[in-house]
Motif scaffolding. Structure first.
Motif, PDB file in Angstrom:
ATOM      1  N   HIS A  31      68.793  35.951  28.672  1.00  0.00           N
ATOM      2  CA  HIS A  31      70.097  36.260  29.271  1.00  0.00           C
ATOM      3  C   HIS A  31      70.011  36.333  30.787  1.00  0.00           C
ATOM      4  O   HIS A  31      70.868  35.786  31.502  1.00  0.00           O
ATOM      5  CB  HIS A  31      70.579  37.587  28.677  1.00  0.00           C
ATOM      6  CG  HIS A  31      71.790  38.156  29.364  1.00  0.00           C
ATOM      7  ND1 HIS A  31      72.977  37.455  29.528  1.00  0.00           N
ATOM      8  CD2 HIS A  31      72.014  39.388  29.924  1.00  0.00           C
ATOM      9  CE1 HIS A  31      73.858  38.208  30.163  1.00  0.00           C
ATOM     10  NE2 HIS A  31      73.293  39.393  30.410  1.00  0.00           N
ATOM     11  N   ARG A  32      68.976  36.961  31.305  1.00  0.00           N
ATOM     12  CA  ARG A  32      68.821  37.117  32.761  1.00  0.00           C
ATOM     13  C   ARG A  32      68.524  35.801  33.458  1.00  0.00           C
ATOM     14  O   ARG A  32      68.710  35.668  34.664  1.00  0.00           O
ATOM     15  CB  ARG A  32      67.725  38.130  33.052  1.00  0.00           C
ATOM     16  CG  ARG A  32      68.096  39.565  32.725  1.00  0.00           C
ATOM     17  CD  ARG A  32      69.257  40.080  33.606  1.00  0.00           C
ATOM     18  NE  ARG A  32      68.856  40.136  34.990  1.00  0.00           N
ATOM     19  CZ  ARG A  32      68.306  41.202  35.565  1.00  0.00           C
ATOM     20  NH1 ARG A  32      68.132  42.307  34.844  1.00  0.00           N
ATOM     21  NH2 ARG A  32      67.968  41.169  36.834  1.00  0.00           N
ATOM     22  N   THR A  33      68.048  34.796  32.706  1.00  0.00           N
ATOM     23  CA  THR A  33      67.806  33.467  33.298  1.00  0.00           C
ATOM     24  C   THR A  33      68.984  32.537  33.045  1.00  0.00           C
ATOM     25  O   THR A  33      68.873  31.313  33.261  1.00  0.00           O
ATOM     26  CB  THR A  33      66.537  32.833  32.716  1.00  0.00           C
ATOM     27  OG1 THR A  33      66.676  32.723  31.297  1.00  0.00           O
ATOM     28  CG2 THR A  33      65.318  33.649  33.058  1.00  0.00           C
ATOM     29  N   GLY A  34      70.117  33.095  32.559  1.00  0.00           N
ATOM     30  CA  GLY A  34      71.316  32.291  32.360  1.00  0.00           C
ATOM     31  C   GLY A  34      71.326  31.487  31.080  1.00  0.00           C
ATOM     32  O   GLY A  34      72.118  30.550  30.934  1.00  0.00           O
ATOM     33  N   ARG A  35      70.509  31.854  30.110  1.00  0.00           N
ATOM     34  CA  ARG A  35      70.413  31.066  28.870  1.00  0.00           C
ATOM     35  C   ARG A  35      70.979  31.887  27.712  1.00  0.00           C
ATOM     36  O   ARG A  35      70.323  32.182  26.719  1.00  0.00           O
ATOM     37  CB  ARG A  35      68.966  30.666  28.621  1.00  0.00           C
ATOM     38  CG  ARG A  35      68.450  29.749  29.759  1.00  0.00           C
ATOM     39  CD  ARG A  35      66.989  29.962  30.070  1.00  0.00           C
ATOM     40  NE  ARG A  35      66.092  29.363  29.102  1.00  0.00           N
ATOM     41  CZ  ARG A  35      64.763  29.370  29.242  1.00  0.00           C
ATOM     42  NH1 ARG A  35      64.203  29.959  30.306  1.00  0.00           N
ATOM     43  NH2 ARG A  35      64.009  28.817  28.326  1.00  0.00           N
ATOM     44  N   GLN A  36      72.299  32.237  27.878  1.00  0.00           N
ATOM     45  CA  GLN A  36      72.928  33.077  26.873  1.00  0.00           C
ATOM     46  C   GLN A  36      72.972  32.397  25.512  1.00  0.00           C
ATOM     47  O   GLN A  36      72.827  33.052  24.464  1.00  0.00           O
ATOM     48  CB  GLN A  36      74.364  33.442  27.310  1.00  0.00           C
ATOM     49  CG  GLN A  36      74.425  34.477  28.418  1.00  0.00           C
ATOM     50  CD  GLN A  36      74.323  33.834  29.810  1.00  0.00           C
ATOM     51  OE1 GLN A  36      73.987  32.645  29.941  1.00  0.00           O
ATOM     52  NE2 GLN A  36      74.595  34.624  30.839  1.00  0.00           N
ATOM     53  N   ALA A  37      73.211  31.101  25.490  1.00  0.00           N
ATOM     54  CA  ALA A  37      73.312  30.389  24.214  1.00  0.00           C
ATOM     55  C   ALA A  37      72.003  30.492  23.438  1.00  0.00           C
ATOM     56  O   ALA A  37      71.996  30.719  22.218  1.00  0.00           O
ATOM     57  CB  ALA A  37      73.677  28.923  24.449  1.00  0.00           C
TER      58      ALA A  37
END
Length: 902
Positions: free
Chosen positions: A198-204
């Protein structure tokens, strides 16, 4: 010098290449010792760990060889020392990578994020591969691997959380992804990976990971995601920037049942349990049914509950209940629910449930009490992986596998001592009832065997009957036929008998038959040879069965291969065989004891010829080859042999009496010697030879006791009945008795006749004994110079014979003769030689006599006091009146108590 175990096993000198350890077993020895750094590892445990529970016959020698080779390789910073009962590797913790790893992880918990990340990274870099990668075998891995792997995963989780906190989420993803691939159901690990993604922008990716994990949890465990994983899912859905998964508040479980009222004593056991706090691990309380294991566990658990801020778990595994034992999966589900896992179901696999349980405990400090465990299989899935938790197990079984594979610390729980048992009764009844009847209380404690369950039951009976005296209950309990029934709670049918019955029913067939056969044995202790005679099997088979029974706490192995049962257990086994026709088994037992006793007697007596040929020659029996081994066997079996005198037919009774007589003649127990001789005489009536032998012995013992007229009478009876070698000893004994009473002419004639008989038969032992009696008879007549010749001749004959108490007696006679002739220094040396010999052959009576006479001859008063005190100690042990402190060899009245004529 460093030892590396987190990967292949390596021994690495400072700044150098690893030392080659080609031998697999040598690597295993090094690993086992290093994992217990600065603690002694017993030889038996080392053998079990290194040879995977099945060491071959040569394993002990091989172990010694590996230890010797390792000592050559170790540097100055590590030392491999021998310490009873095994070995210890001594050194600093940083010399072993396992402990460096543990210390780095422990140091990270309270550190700031940057420092924690550095320490955790350094700790994980110590792992060069799987734990003990080049050491095969199950036991060594099982003993340590689960805990270390759990700590490694906890370190990975904590490192991931710290890296996210530091803004290095991408680095966290890399380390966490590999761990999740290996442990996809470990929820704290998955939660941290989701937050890092999530913190690296990979919510999916994070949501997909949650979906896969939720499905797998449902399929394999039958549970929904726990609070930590759900919190991470919520953070991803709401784009919460929180770097850590927030736990849903779950109340710390406090499942300990209430303490038993009236708990008393057990101070030593509680102190030992306190020692577990310093090094959290596994404690095992093992002991017989009704001994109070659960009460002890709960008392201690409540005392230390505040040391475990994350709570306490408790489960009764019902290992020895009338109902079916608790299924371990059911216990796991209960623990998971207590830890906040919702909708957990029994459909999940046991291994997966256990893994989830360990994950939940990874960062907690909890106390887990596993009560009434039947087997290691019931316990192992309930063990946390975290070293911060402590487990306390109670069981009637020894659970040796738990010790070997999990490093459990065993504390045996035994019956209460008399003082503590009295306190328990006073707590239940009040001192106003116990103090007026101290003698009845003492007997009641003995009838209860000091067993807390039995004591509580009689206390309850008396408490509900305020008009009863304690003596009235004691009178009832004296009846062995009904005693066990009296230790039963009528409303529930529970009590000592039912508790013993449950343990008995759980025994394997061979062990159950062994336990039942103990009802035919009159004593409370037995070895594998006697058990083998009862069962008509070899000693190895009997030993295996006895160990199984002891493991169930129905017996106690007091010394190697010697098993003791409490008196209530003895009564229970008697009930098991009541009404059965077991005469053949009893005859085998009697013939076993008679066979070995006769072999031991031959090593001690002046007549080594067998007294019997048993009808049932035992399959297995101890091979006695020396005087010392014979004495040791008699010392162990004396009580059993005395009981068997009352259980035998007439022939076996007088034969056993002759065997016991030889033992008492050697250790100086004159009172019991007279008793067994008279028991034997009553049984031997009509057998002239047997009567003669017993009369010779009785006459000798009476003479040594100073009962001289009775000694002469019995010796004269022996002469009339005896023939052959026995006649020679009978006449010699009569001669000595006559000499002590002042009938010197008759005495010398009887001894001369005895000497002729023994020389004609070629019996050297008898010749030495007759010569010794002749010297004593001359000494009684104040003819010390003349006594020198037979005294020296007796010693010369003894020099060609094995060491014996008769030899010690001859040295005492020779010393007394030398002293009477004024050769004081020579006499002192002879007495000192005699003391050494008497001590070696355990002739306690002559040890005391030598101490007393040496005390008189030595000029050093301090040394003389020590000798006199040693003599007094022996006299107290033998139960005899202290001998006069001063004596002269010419004083015939004093010599009546000094000389042995056995």
């Amino acid at each position: 010098m460093r030892v590396n175990l987190l990967g292949t096993v390596e021994l690495v000198p400072a700044g150098d290449e690893p030392v080659l350890l080609a031998a697999t077993k040598r690597r295993a020895v090094l690993a086992a010792l290093a994992l217990e750094l600065n603690r002694v590892v017993s030889g038996d445990r080392l053998l079990s760990l290194v040879w995977d529970g099945a060491p071959p016959p040569q394993a002990k020698a091989a172990l010694q060889g590996h230890v010797a080779q390792l000592r050559k390789l170790l540097g100055s910073t590590l030392d491999l020392v021998t310490r009873a009962p095994g070995y210890a590797l001594v050194g600093a913790r940083h010399e072993v990578d396992v402990f460096r790893f543990e210390d780095l992880v422990a140091g990270a918990w309270q550190a700031d994020d940057e420092t924690a990340a550095e320490r955790l990274t350094s700790a994980l870099e110590l792992w060069r591969g799987p734990f003990l990668a080049d050491v095969p075998g199950r036991r060594l891995h099982e003993a340590y691997e689960a805990r270390l792997e759990e700590l490694r995963l906890t370190a990975v989780e904590e490192l991931g959380a710290r890296l996210v906190e530091l803004g290095r989420a991408g680095q966290a993803v890399t380390s966490l992804r590999a761990a999740v691939a290996d442990h996809p159901l470990r929820e704290p690990l998955v939660a941290r990976l989701m937050l890092a993604l999530h913190r690296t922008g990979r919510q999916a990716e994070a949501l997909d990971l949650f979906g896969r994990t939720r499905a797998q949890l449902a399929d394999e465990l039958g549970v929904d995601p726990g609070p930590e994983l759900r919190a991470a899912h919520h953070a991803v859905l709401t784009d919460d920037p929180s770097p850590r998964p927030s736990r849903t508040s779950v109340q710390a479980p406090a499942q300990l049942p209430h303490e038993h009222r009236g708990f008393v004593g057990r101070h030593t056991e509680l102190s030992v349990l306190d020692g577990l706090l310093a090094d959290a691990g596994i404690g095992l309380l093992a002991g017989p049914p009704g001994v109070g294991k659960t009460a002890l566990a709960l008392r201690w658990a409540h005392r230390v509950a505040d040391k475990f801020p994350d709570g306490q778990l408790f489960v009764d595994l019902r290992g020895f209940a009338e109902r079916k034992p608790l299924d371990v999966k059911t216990a796991l589900v209960g623990f998971l629910r207590a830890l906040g896992v919702e909708n957990v179901r029994l459909s999940g696999g046991l291994d997966a449930l256990a893994a989830q349980y360990r994950s939940l405990l990874a960062q907690r400090r909890m106390l887990i009490v596993l009560d009434n465990a039947r087997s290691v299989e019931q316990v192992r899935p309930l063990l946390p992986g975290s070293p911060r938790c402590l487990v306390l197990v109670t069981s009637r079984h020894g659970l040796d596998d738990l010790v070997v594979t999990e490093g459990a610390v065993v504390l045996g729980v035994d019956t209460l001592d008399d003082r503590t048992a009295g306190e328990l009764l006073a707590a239940g009844l009040g001192r106003h009832r116990t103090e007026p009847e101290p003698e009845a209380i003492a007997e009641l404690i003995g009838l209860c065997d000091g067993l807390p369950l039995a004591l509580r039951i009689v206390s309850a009976r008396l408490a509900s009957r305020p008009r009863w005296t304690i003596q009235a209950l004691v009178d009832e309990l004296r009846d062995e036929q009904s005693r066990l029934a009296a230790f039963t709670l009528p409303e529930e049918g529970r009590g000592v008998q039912s508790a013993l019955a449950v343990s008995y029913r759980e025994l394997p067939e061979g062990a159950a038959r062994t336990f039942r056969s103990l009802g035919l044995h009159p004593g409370t202790d037995i070895d594998s040879y006697a058990a083998a005679a009862l069962l008509d099997v070899n000693a190895g088979t009997a030993r295996t069965h006895l160990r199984t029974v002891a493991s169930a706490s129905l017996l106690h192995e007091s010394t190697p291969d010697r098993y003791v049962r409490h008196d209530l257990v003895r009564l229970f086994t008697r009930q098991l065989v009541a009404g059965e026709d077991n005469q053949e088994s009893v005859d085998r037992l009697l013939d076993y004891y008679l066979h070995v006793a006769d072999a031991a007697r031959a090593l001690l007596s002046e007549q080594p010829e067998p007294v019997t040929t048993p009808v049932h020659r035992p399959v297995s029996f101890p091979e006695l080859t020396s005087y010392r081994s014979a004495m040791e066997w008699f010392e162990l079996e004396e009580h059993n042999l005395r009981l068997l005198l009352d259980a035998s037919d007439q022939r076996r009774t007088w034969q056993l009496a002759l065997c016991l007589d030889a033992f008492y003649a050697q250790n100086g127990n004159l009172v019991d010697r007279v008793k067994v001789c008279r028991t034997g005489l009553a049984a031997a009536h009509g057998d002239r030879e047997a009567e003669a032998r017993l009369l010779v012995s009785e006459g000798a013992a009476l003479a040594d006791l100073g009962e001289l007229e009775d000694a002469v009478r019995e010796s004269e009876r022996a002469v009339r009945l005896a023939s052959g070698k026995i006649e020679g000893m009978a006449r010699a004994n009569l001669g000595y008795c006559l000499a002590v009473t002042g009938r010197f002419a008759d005495a010398r004639e009887r001894i001369r006749e005895a000497l002729e008989i023994t020389r004609a038969t070629g019996d050297l032992r008898a010749q030495a004994a007759v010569l010794d009696r002749l010297a004593n008879a001359l000494l009684c007549q104040n003819k010390a110079a003349e006594a020198l010749v037979p005294a020296r001749q007796a010693l010369e004959v003894h020099a060609s014979l094995p060491l014996s108490a008769a030899h010690a007696a001859a040295l005492y006679t020779a010393g007394s003769v030398l002293r009477a002739t004024g050769q004081t220094e020579a006499a002192l040396r002879t007495f000192q030689d005699g003391l050494c010999l008497a001590d070696r052959v355990r002739d306690l009576r002559h040890v005391a006599l030598f101490h007393l006479v040496i005390a008189e001859l030595q000029g050093d008063e301090e040394s003389a006091v020590a000798h006199r005190e040693a003599a007094r100690s022996i006299h107290r042990r033998l139960g005899v009146v202290e001998l006069p402190a001063s004596r002269r060899a010419s004083d015939s009245e004093t010599r009546r108590t000094e000389h042995r004529s056995s």
